[in-house]
Scaffold this active site. Structure first.
Site, PDB file in Angstrom:
ATOM      1  CG  LEU A 151      -0.204   4.387  -9.234  1.00 15.80           C
ATOM      2  CD1 LEU A 151      -0.007   2.878  -9.378  1.00 15.80           C
ATOM      3  CD2 LEU A 151       0.238   5.082 -10.530  1.00 15.80           C
ATOM      4  N   GLY A 152      -1.514   5.330  -5.240  1.00 13.87           N
ATOM      5  CA  GLY A 152      -0.854   6.207  -4.274  1.00 13.87           C
ATOM      6  C   GLY A 152       0.492   5.605  -3.930  1.00 13.87           C
ATOM      7  CB  ILE A 154       0.264   1.272  -0.676  1.00 15.13           C
ATOM      8  CG1 ILE A 154       0.641   1.739   0.738  1.00 15.13           C
ATOM      9  CG2 ILE A 154       0.151  -0.251  -0.723  1.00 15.13           C
ATOM     10  CD1 ILE A 154      -0.417   1.483   1.805  1.00 15.13           C
ATOM     11  NE  ARG A 231      -9.121   1.392   6.484  1.00 20.62           N
ATOM     12  CZ  ARG A 231      -7.814   1.175   6.704  1.00 20.62           C
ATOM     13  NH1 ARG A 231      -7.223   0.116   6.187  1.00 20.62           N
ATOM     14  NH2 ARG A 231      -7.121   2.004   7.457  1.00 20.62           N
ATOM     15  CG  ASP A 255      -4.771  -7.797   5.047  1.00 19.21           C
ATOM     16  OD1 ASP A 255      -4.732  -8.737   5.875  1.00 19.21           O
ATOM     17  OD2 ASP A 255      -4.237  -6.692   5.251  1.00 19.21           O
ATOM     18  CD  GLU A 260     -10.854  -5.318   8.676  1.00 23.41           C
ATOM     19  OE1 GLU A 260     -10.146  -4.829   9.585  1.00 23.41           O
ATOM     20  OE2 GLU A 260     -10.609  -5.159   7.488  1.00 23.41           O
ATOM     21  CG  HIS A 278      -6.623  -4.970   8.683  1.00 18.72           C
ATOM     22  ND1 HIS A 278      -7.620  -4.033   8.734  1.00 18.72           N
ATOM     23  CD2 HIS A 278      -5.522  -4.296   8.245  1.00 18.72           C
ATOM     24  CE1 HIS A 278      -7.153  -2.852   8.360  1.00 18.72           C
ATOM     25  NE2 HIS A 278      -5.880  -2.988   8.062  1.00 18.72           N
ATOM     26  N   GLY A 280      -1.729  -6.404   6.694  1.00 16.85           N
ATOM     27  CA  GLY A 280      -0.888  -5.733   5.687  1.00 16.85           C
ATOM     28  C   GLY A 280       0.376  -5.124   6.273  1.00 16.85           C
TER      29      GLY A 280
HETATM   30  C1  8YV Z   1      -3.592  -0.500  10.793  1.00 19.37           C
HETATM   31  C2  8YV Z   1      -4.024  -0.004   8.510  1.00 19.37           C
HETATM   32  O1  8YV Z   1      -2.979   0.710  11.086  1.00 19.37           O
HETATM   33  O2  8YV Z   1      -2.386   1.653   8.286  1.00 19.37           O
HETATM   34  C3  8YV Z   1      -3.549   1.331   8.112  1.00 19.37           C
HETATM   35  O3  8YV Z   1      -4.372   2.088   7.569  1.00 19.37           O
HETATM   36  O4  8YV Z   1      -5.076  -0.408   8.157  1.00 19.37           O
HETATM   37  C4  8YV Z   1      -3.183  -0.854   9.411  1.00 19.37           C
HETATM   38  O5  8YV Z   1      -1.844  -0.686   9.202  1.00 19.37           O
HETATM   39  C5  8YV Z   1      -3.171  -1.451  11.847  1.00 19.37           C
HETATM   40  O6  8YV Z   1      -3.956  -2.568  11.734  1.00 19.37           O
HETATM   41  C6  8YV Z   1      -3.354  -0.856  13.220  1.00 19.37           C
HETATM   42  O7  8YV Z   1      -4.620  -0.303  13.381  1.00 19.37           O
END
Ligand code: 8YV
Length: 312
Positions: A151-152, A154, A231, A255, A260, A278, A280
């Site tokens: 719960l940070g 985001i 992640r 996501d 990846e 990915h 987001g």
């Molecule tokens: C990446 C992300 O920054 O902010 C993060 O930690 O995983 C994404 O927003 C974006 O894919 C660019 O690397």
């Protein structure tokens, strides 16, 4: 003379050009073998510009003895050798807050898609299957129990959105957050057992590696849905794939993945998963704000010796 900047990996064309235009920056990805290049030229650089994706490894940092700041695009810094940076007094900045909305929006989107099976319904219509019979009933979203792991900033934005859906929210963190109006659950297994939906918004890195184990997935159960916008490393991916394939987990909206851009092929055949590459933070609006924050950090370091949004 302005310090020389090492630009680790390509971002948008706009970002790359702007960095090259406004600063004395060298694009590392165009120099052949990266470590060999740094062996030869590493002493020239005082600042590193990178991203959550490309990071800055310990092997790179060893070859950059004069670096004093790392400015990263993205909020996660698990790909940056943060301990080595801390020991050397190197400032590290990330781009917090500006991407909270978009990552939280995507988490809710994946959640609703998994429960209501929007992508599966879309495939059903496109395949011409509707005339032959109705689409199977899905699961309700509003009023359900949502567990948040991490719960940070985001996670809190996900929780606020969930309140709009009349959900009950509980969370698991290393420590309770005294300001959070949600129930703290110190036992992750208990949270997974309680929750209809489990959303991951914790940082990556060694502290959270495979936090979502086979046992946690088992506790979430055949009606449970896992959403990962954190992640890939947070989840035991083979255990996740097995649980989804065998119907021991209800569904997953993902996501992020362990390797990846490679996604386990077994997931492609499953109808109970929604997969995203990915994205987001991947809106034009947010990526522009992230870009501005990288440049603001860089400018602040060059002018005043201090980045604006440090992670260490
Ligand atoms: C990446 C992300 O920054 O902010 C993060 O930690 O995983 C994404 O927003 C974006 O894919 C660019 O690397």
């Amino acid at each position: 003379m302005e310090p020389k900047i090492l630009h680790v990996g390509p971002l948008t064309e706009r970002f790359n050009q702007r960095l090259a235009h406004e600063h004395d920056a060298v694009p590392l990805w165009q120099q052949g073998d990266a470590l060999a290049f740094l062996d030869a030229h590493g002493t020239a650089f005082e600042v590193v510009v990178t991203s959550a994706r490309f990071g800055c490894s310990a092997a790179m940092l060893e070859r950059l003895p004069n670096v004093r700041a790392i400015c990263s695009f993205g909020v996660g810094y698990d790909a940056i050798a943060i301990e080595a940076a801390r020991q050397r007094g190197i400032q590290v900045s990330s781009t917090p807050d500006v991407l909270n909305d978009c990552v939280a929006d995507l988490a809710m989107g994946l959640l609703i898609d998994c429960a209501r099976r929007i992508s599966a319904a879309d495939r059903f219509v496109r395949a011409g299957l509707w005339p032959a019979g109705n689409f199977p009933l899905a699961r309700k979203v509003s009023g359900k129990r949502l567990g948040i792991v991490g719960l940070g900033r985001i996670g809190k934005d996900v929780a606020r959105r969930a309140e709009g859906f009349d959900m009950l929210v509980r969370y698991h963190n290393r420590r309770p957050d005294a300001d959070a109006p949600y129930g703290f659950e110190p036992d992750l297994l208990a949270l997974a057992r309680w929750a209809d939906f489990l959303v991951l918004t914790c940082p990556g890195g060694t502290a959270t590696h495979h936090l979502i184990s086979a046992a946690v997935l088992e506790a979430l159960g055949p009606e449970g849905i896992l959403i990962n916008v954190a992640r890939g490393s947070v989840v035991d991916e083979p255990a996740l794939v097995a649980a989804l394939a065998e119907g021991r987990l209800g569904g997953a909206g993902l996501d992020v993945f362990e390797s990846e851009p490679h996604v386990p092929e077994a997931l492609f055949a499953l109808d109970n998963v929604v997969l995203a590459p990915h994205v987001g933070s991947g809106t034009r609006d947010t990526r522009l704000q992230m870009e501005e924050l990288v440049f603001a950090n860089l400018r602040a370091f060059l002018d005043k010796g201090e980045v604006l949004t440090p992670v260490v």
